[in-house]
Write a protein that holds these residues in place. Structure first.
Motif, mmCIF file in Angstrom:
data_model
loop_
_atom_site.group_PDB
_atom_site.id
_atom_site.type_symbol
_atom_site.label_atom_id
_atom_site.label_comp_id
_atom_site.label_asym_id
_atom_site.label_seq_id
_atom_site.Cartn_x
_atom_site.Cartn_y
_atom_site.Cartn_z
ATOM 1 N N LYS A 164 0.826 -1.205 0.000
ATOM 2 C CA LYS A 164 0.000 0.000 0.000
ATOM 3 C C LYS A 164 0.863 1.261 0.000
ATOM 4 O O LYS A 164 0.593 2.226 -0.732
ATOM 5 C CB LYS A 164 -0.940 0.008 1.207
ATOM 6 C CG LYS A 164 -2.070 -0.995 1.111
ATOM 7 C CD LYS A 164 -2.743 -1.227 2.446
ATOM 8 C CE LYS A 164 -3.435 -0.010 2.985
ATOM 9 N NZ LYS A 164 -4.194 -0.309 4.227
ATOM 10 N N GLY A 194 -8.203 -0.754 -4.388
ATOM 11 C CA GLY A 194 -9.508 -0.094 -4.457
ATOM 12 C C GLY A 194 -9.626 1.048 -3.460
ATOM 13 O O GLY A 194 -10.192 2.101 -3.768
ATOM 14 N N GLY A 195 -9.071 0.864 -2.264
ATOM 15 C CA GLY A 195 -9.100 1.924 -1.266
ATOM 16 C C GLY A 195 -8.305 3.143 -1.700
ATOM 17 O O GLY A 195 -8.718 4.280 -1.468
ATOM 18 N N LYS A 202 -6.185 -6.448 -3.970
ATOM 19 C CA LYS A 202 -7.198 -5.754 -4.773
ATOM 20 C C LYS A 202 -7.978 -4.758 -3.918
ATOM 21 O O LYS A 202 -8.273 -3.643 -4.355
ATOM 22 C CB LYS A 202 -8.154 -6.775 -5.399
ATOM 23 C CG LYS A 202 -7.519 -7.619 -6.494
ATOM 24 C CD LYS A 202 -8.432 -8.732 -6.960
ATOM 25 C CE LYS A 202 -9.637 -8.193 -7.692
ATOM 26 N NZ LYS A 202 -10.449 -9.299 -8.271
ATOM 27 N N LYS A 203 -8.295 -5.149 -2.686
ATOM 28 C CA LYS A 203 -9.024 -4.246 -1.779
ATOM 29 C C LYS A 203 -8.177 -3.024 -1.447
ATOM 30 O O LYS A 203 -8.682 -1.892 -1.393
ATOM 31 C CB LYS A 203 -9.406 -4.985 -0.507
ATOM 32 C CG LYS A 203 -10.224 -4.145 0.468
ATOM 33 C CD LYS A 203 -10.615 -4.946 1.704
ATOM 34 C CE LYS A 203 -11.414 -4.089 2.684
ATOM 35 N NZ LYS A 203 -11.790 -4.857 3.902
ATOM 36 N N ALA A 258 -7.092 -11.071 -3.032
ATOM 37 C CA ALA A 258 -8.269 -10.256 -2.695
ATOM 38 C C ALA A 258 -7.877 -9.085 -1.797
ATOM 39 O O ALA A 258 -8.432 -7.977 -1.913
ATOM 40 C CB ALA A 258 -9.328 -11.115 -2.025
ATOM 41 N N ALA A 259 -6.923 -9.306 -0.892
ATOM 42 C CA ALA A 259 -6.493 -8.240 0.019
ATOM 43 C C ALA A 259 -5.750 -7.140 -0.742
ATOM 44 O O ALA A 259 -5.910 -5.948 -0.453
ATOM 45 C CB ALA A 259 -5.607 -8.819 1.115
ATOM 46 N N GLN A 295 -10.094 5.414 -4.205
ATOM 47 C CA GLN A 295 -11.129 6.293 -3.654
ATOM 48 C C GLN A 295 -10.598 7.679 -3.305
ATOM 49 O O GLN A 295 -11.355 8.639 -3.228
ATOM 50 C CB GLN A 295 -11.753 5.657 -2.416
ATOM 51 C CG GLN A 295 -12.559 4.400 -2.724
ATOM 52 C CD GLN A 295 -13.161 3.784 -1.484
ATOM 53 O OE1 GLN A 295 -13.121 4.356 -0.402
ATOM 54 N NE2 GLN A 295 -13.732 2.598 -1.622
#
Length: 339
Positions: free
Chosen positions: A279, A315-316, A311-312, A308-309, A319
């Protein structure tokens, strides 16, 4: 070539929807008075309209509305040049333009350090309000507009949850030093309000590629540890590296044993877990630097992180990203087969 011919040539080159000022024409001759006279005499014959003395524009033809004046930002730029003025949107206008409110003010007003009479256009009037020029010079344009918008909203009422979150994200693009310098000419009550929105400095911790070189739960994601130890250069969040928003304590682990083993002192014993390191890398390069992280490909590392983590996490970040930053994040996700 005579002064009149030079002025005519400049008028003829002016594209539709653009403006030109007499101050810009003064470079054509040392005799500025003659330039002004020529411009005043010739503008109509060259198909131009006059906003006021010294401000001319070529209308652009709308299919539905006919000849129209330039866009407002073009007019404001010409006003700045003609009057050598500092100009910024009023707080109410800035709040609307930044998306902090959906209410367009009844009067379109700009703050300036000069006395400038209103400009009447076909569909509205632009007003100018003289204020202290030091405040207009206190910050870069985007930060100044944000502060003016927040000052307006605080005076009207306290910010709602949406406004607070959006304002905090926008303030996060500036360093505390930039913000504090900009606040010098603002009242104390406003400084206190802004400081409640500024995210406190995050905990210093090892992150980025440096974190991936430090074993977590017995696994080392990157195999370039020797190079890192040899150079003794570490990515430290809160020091020389950015930290993505919403850091939680469970995203860090204690790396004291590793640091002691290699006799390393970086003034912290905390290290980002692999997902937090990912991140921070994407946030630093795609959001802060707005550059594509070519060096960072998932298949080059030994991650024990669910897709999945990741990708999340992407996605965050999307935003809080603008369109360019979103494109960089989307490209990285595609090239790493996350989409």
């Amino acid at each position: 070539m005579s002064i009149a011919e030079r002025v005519r040539s400049q008028f003829q080159r002016l594209p539709a929807g653009n403006a030109i000022t007499s101050r810009a024409l003064h470079r054509l001759s040392a005799d500025s008075l003659q330039v002004d006279k020529a411009a005043s005499r010739l503008y109509k014959s060259e198909g131009l309209e006059k906003i006021r003395n010294g401000l001319y524009y070529r209308p652009y033809n709308s299919k539905y509305f006919g000849p129209l004046p330039p866009k407002e930002d073009v007019i404001i730029r010409s006003i700045k040049q003609q009057y050598r003025a500092k100009i910024a949107p009023s707080g109410a206008l800035a709040a609307y333009e930044l998306g902090l409110t959906h209410v367009l003010p009844d009067a379109i007003t700009y703050d300036t350090d000069k006395r400038i009479a209103p400009i009447t256009l076909p569909n509205h009037t632009i007003y100018f309000r003289k204020i202290d020029g030091k405040k207009l010079s206190s910050a870069p344009g985007e930060l100044l507009n944000l502060l003016k918008a927040l000052a307006f909203l605080f005076k009207e009422n306290d910010l709602n949850i949406f406004q607070k979150k959006r304002a905090a994200r926008m303030l996060d693009h500036y360093t505390p030093e930039q913000i504090n310098k900009a606040l010098t000419y603002w009242p104390l009550w406003f400084r206190d309000k802004i400081h409640t929105l500024i995210k406190p400095p995050g905990e210093r911790y090892i992150t980025g590629l440096s974190a991936l070189n430090i074993p977590y739960q017995g696994t080392q994601a990157d195999w370039h540890q020797v190079g890192m130890l040899h150079s003794n250069k570490f990515h430290i969040a809160g020091d020389n590296y950015d930290s993505a928003p919403d850091l939680s304590s469970d995203e860090l682990f204690d790396c004291t044993d590793f640091l002691k083993k290699h006799d390393i002192d970086v003034a912290t014993t905390r290290c980002a877990k692999p997902l937090r390191a990912i991140k921070d890398i994407l946030y630093t390069h795609c959001i802060k630097k707005q550059r594509y992280p070519r060096f960072f490909k998932l298949d080059q590392f030994m991650f024990d992180v669910p897709v999945a983590a990741i990708k999340k996490a992407v996605g965050g970040l999307k935003q809080i990203a603008n369109s360019k930053q979103q494109q960089l994040l989307h490209r990285w996700a595609e090239e790493n087969e996350l989409n």
